[in-house]
Design an enzyme around this catalytic site. Structure first.
Site, mmCIF file in Angstrom:
data_model
loop_
_atom_site.group_PDB
_atom_site.id
_atom_site.type_symbol
_atom_site.label_atom_id
_atom_site.label_comp_id
_atom_site.label_asym_id
_atom_site.label_seq_id
_atom_site.Cartn_x
_atom_site.Cartn_y
_atom_site.Cartn_z
ATOM 1 N N ASP A 138 -23.638 75.241 -62.449
ATOM 2 C CA ASP A 138 -24.716 75.197 -61.457
ATOM 3 C C ASP A 138 -24.485 74.114 -60.400
ATOM 4 O O ASP A 138 -23.853 73.090 -60.683
ATOM 5 C CB ASP A 138 -26.058 74.964 -62.173
ATOM 6 C CG ASP A 138 -27.241 75.373 -61.312
ATOM 7 O OD1 ASP A 138 -27.047 76.127 -60.337
ATOM 8 O OD2 ASP A 138 -28.364 74.935 -61.620
ATOM 9 N N SER A 147 -32.253 78.962 -68.056
ATOM 10 C CA SER A 147 -32.117 80.091 -67.120
ATOM 11 C C SER A 147 -31.538 81.349 -67.774
ATOM 12 O O SER A 147 -30.595 81.950 -67.272
ATOM 13 C CB SER A 147 -31.271 79.686 -65.902
ATOM 14 O OG SER A 147 -31.867 78.628 -65.210
ATOM 15 N N THR A 157 -28.201 88.000 -64.451
ATOM 16 C CA THR A 157 -28.883 89.239 -64.055
ATOM 17 C C THR A 157 -29.942 88.921 -62.983
ATOM 18 O O THR A 157 -30.258 89.763 -62.143
ATOM 19 C CB THR A 157 -29.551 89.929 -65.267
ATOM 20 O OG1 THR A 157 -30.221 88.930 -66.047
ATOM 21 C CG2 THR A 157 -28.551 90.632 -66.146
ATOM 22 N N GLU A 158 -30.462 87.694 -63.009
ATOM 23 C CA GLU A 158 -31.476 87.279 -62.019
ATOM 24 C C GLU A 158 -30.854 86.927 -60.665
ATOM 25 O O GLU A 158 -31.552 86.884 -59.655
ATOM 26 C CB GLU A 158 -32.258 86.057 -62.529
ATOM 27 C CG GLU A 158 -33.222 86.354 -63.663
ATOM 28 C CD GLU A 158 -32.536 86.672 -64.975
ATOM 29 O OE1 GLU A 158 -31.458 86.093 -65.251
ATOM 30 O OE2 GLU A 158 -33.050 87.520 -65.722
ATOM 31 N N ASN A 159 -29.556 86.673 -60.645
ATOM 32 C CA ASN A 159 -28.927 86.281 -59.370
ATOM 33 C C ASN A 159 -28.920 87.419 -58.336
ATOM 34 O O ASN A 159 -28.662 87.186 -57.160
ATOM 35 C CB ASN A 159 -27.504 85.735 -59.583
ATOM 36 C CG ASN A 159 -27.484 84.355 -60.208
ATOM 37 O OD1 ASN A 159 -26.608 84.016 -60.988
ATOM 38 N ND2 ASN A 159 -28.459 83.533 -59.873
ATOM 39 N N ARG A 205 -30.859 87.081 -55.040
ATOM 40 C CA ARG A 205 -30.354 86.350 -53.870
ATOM 41 C C ARG A 205 -30.062 87.321 -52.713
ATOM 42 O O ARG A 205 -30.080 88.542 -52.897
ATOM 43 C CB ARG A 205 -29.090 85.575 -54.257
ATOM 44 C CG ARG A 205 -29.412 84.526 -55.309
ATOM 45 C CD ARG A 205 -28.244 83.621 -55.574
ATOM 46 N NE ARG A 205 -28.606 82.644 -56.601
ATOM 47 C CZ ARG A 205 -27.890 81.584 -56.910
ATOM 48 N NH1 ARG A 205 -26.754 81.356 -56.285
ATOM 49 N NH2 ARG A 205 -28.299 80.742 -57.847
HETATM 50 C C1 IPE Z 1 -28.152 79.957 -63.562
HETATM 51 O O1 IPE Z 1 -28.166 79.271 -62.349
HETATM 52 C C2 IPE Z 1 -27.207 81.111 -63.496
HETATM 53 C C3 IPE Z 1 -25.790 80.762 -63.431
HETATM 54 C C4 IPE Z 1 -25.303 79.555 -63.484
HETATM 55 C C5 IPE Z 1 -24.880 81.868 -63.331
HETATM 56 P P1 IPE Z 1 -29.270 79.589 -61.242
HETATM 57 O O2 IPE Z 1 -29.029 78.624 -60.135
HETATM 58 O O3 IPE Z 1 -29.272 81.020 -60.919
HETATM 59 O O4 IPE Z 1 -30.603 79.245 -62.025
HETATM 60 P P2 IPE Z 1 -32.058 78.802 -61.526
HETATM 61 O O5 IPE Z 1 -32.517 79.826 -60.553
HETATM 62 O O6 IPE Z 1 -31.927 77.444 -60.909
HETATM 63 O O7 IPE Z 1 -32.874 78.746 -62.782
HETATM 64 C C1 IPE Z 2 -24.113 78.287 -59.480
HETATM 65 O O1 IPE Z 2 -24.383 77.664 -58.297
HETATM 66 C C2 IPE Z 2 -23.445 79.630 -59.333
HETATM 67 C C3 IPE Z 2 -24.361 80.760 -59.483
HETATM 68 C C4 IPE Z 2 -25.563 80.718 -59.989
HETATM 69 C C5 IPE Z 2 -23.899 82.065 -59.035
HETATM 70 P P1 IPE Z 2 -25.677 78.016 -57.444
HETATM 71 O O2 IPE Z 2 -25.343 79.098 -56.489
HETATM 72 O O3 IPE Z 2 -26.848 78.260 -58.304
HETATM 73 O O4 IPE Z 2 -25.866 76.658 -56.648
HETATM 74 P P2 IPE Z 2 -27.215 75.892 -56.376
HETATM 75 O O5 IPE Z 2 -27.882 75.700 -57.700
HETATM 76 O O6 IPE Z 2 -28.014 76.741 -55.446
HETATM 77 O O7 IPE Z 2 -26.797 74.592 -55.770
HETATM 78 MG MG MG Z 3 -28.337 77.128 -59.073
#
Ligand code: IPE
Ligand code: IPE
Ligand code: MG
Length: 243
Positions: free
Chosen positions: A17, A192, A63-65, A68
């Site tokens: 993350d 998460s 799965t929640e990504n 975006r």
């Molecule tokens: C969790 O990170 C998912 C991955 C690292 C793949 P997110 O950045 O998506 O989680 P939230 O939204 O901060 O909980």
């Molecule tokens: C983790 O980095 C990778 C994924 C969740 C795909 P993020 O994209 O969540 O980065 P931040 O948390 O927004 O900085």
């Molecule tokens: Mg993140």
């Protein structure tokens, strides 16, 4: 750091993350952060296996990504697709068995074929398992396992009385031992939807740095902290405590 006299974890999880924030703080696009994060996953994985840890799970896309923007989701999909060859080479070089965890829906046939190929080609390696969690969600994993078991009950292949934790575990995406140490970078202190079943007794560690900055020293610090934890699993060591 010398790990030879340390009680190391068997299975380490990484919630990768902070890639986006890492980039934005440098005036770069979030996608640059994802690139850096990916390269660092390889570096850290190599280091962690070299220290004798046998299982690594890395959470790369949830799965929640999909919530975006299309632009970011497309970038992450293309990043993985573009890196599959590199992942295969990396696994061969380091003698790592790679497995993928996650839902197959929403992934292209090309990606699915490449993933299958990586799993098949690297299945010859023993002792180091790299579980790549992409399009992964723990709730869907548990729901998917429940459906598979229910089908077998319906077909008379499983008796309801025989369903226990051991049997249930076998229907998760991968047959892995429980997570001992879960590391989430970027200072966020939440799970998460990652490996809820497998983390029931994991030790959690939350370094402040973003994943692209997570280096060997940071991992050493995580291990030092892990060795100080008293893992009781619900029991009590009466030799240590007065009654
Ligand atoms: C969790 O990170 C998912 C991955 C690292 C793949 P997110 O950045 O998506 O989680 P939230 O939204 O901060 O909980
Ligand atoms: C983790 O980095 C990778 C994924 C969740 C795909 P993020 O994209 O969540 O980065 P931040 O948390 O927004 O900085
Ligand atoms: Mg993140």
């Amino acid at each position: 750091m010398d790990y030879s006299n340390l009680k190391i974890p068997t299975h380490v999880g990484f919630i990768v993350d902070g890639n986006g924030r890492w980039a934005l703080e440098r005036g770069l696009n979030r996608s640059k952060g994802h690139e850096e994060g990916f390269q660092n996953v390889k570096k850290i994985t190599s280091y962690v296996f070299s220290k004798g840890i046998k299982y690594i799970s890395a959470y790369l896309f949830s799965t929640e990504n999909f919530k975006r923007s299309k632009k970011e989701v497309d970038f992450l999909m293309n990043l993985l697709t573009g890196k599959l060859k590199e992942i295969l080479k990396f696994c061969h070089d380091e003698k790592i068995k790679a497995v993928f965890s996650g839902r197959k829906e929403n992934l292209s046939n090309k990606v699915l074929k490449a993933m299958k190929n990586i799993e098949e080609e690297t299945s010859i390696y023993e002792g180091r398992v790299f579980n790549i969690c992409f399009n992964y969600g723990s709730h869907t994993e548990i729901v998917d396992a429940t459906k598979k078991i229910s089908e077998k009950v319906k077909d008379g292949e499983i008796n309801i009385e025989d369903i226990d934790e051991k049997l249930f575990s076998k229907y998760l995406y991968q047959p892995l031992p429980p997570v001992d140490l879960m590391i989430r970078t970027s200072g966020e202190m939440r799970i998460s939807n990652f490996m809820l079943w497998q983390c029931s007794y994991a030790e959690f560690y939350f370094p402040k740095c973003y994943f692209p900055d997570f280096n060997y020293d940071e991992f050493d610090k995580a291990i030092i902290e892990y060795t100080k934890r008293d893992r009781r699993f619900g029991g009590i060591d009466y030799g240590k405590k007065s009654s």
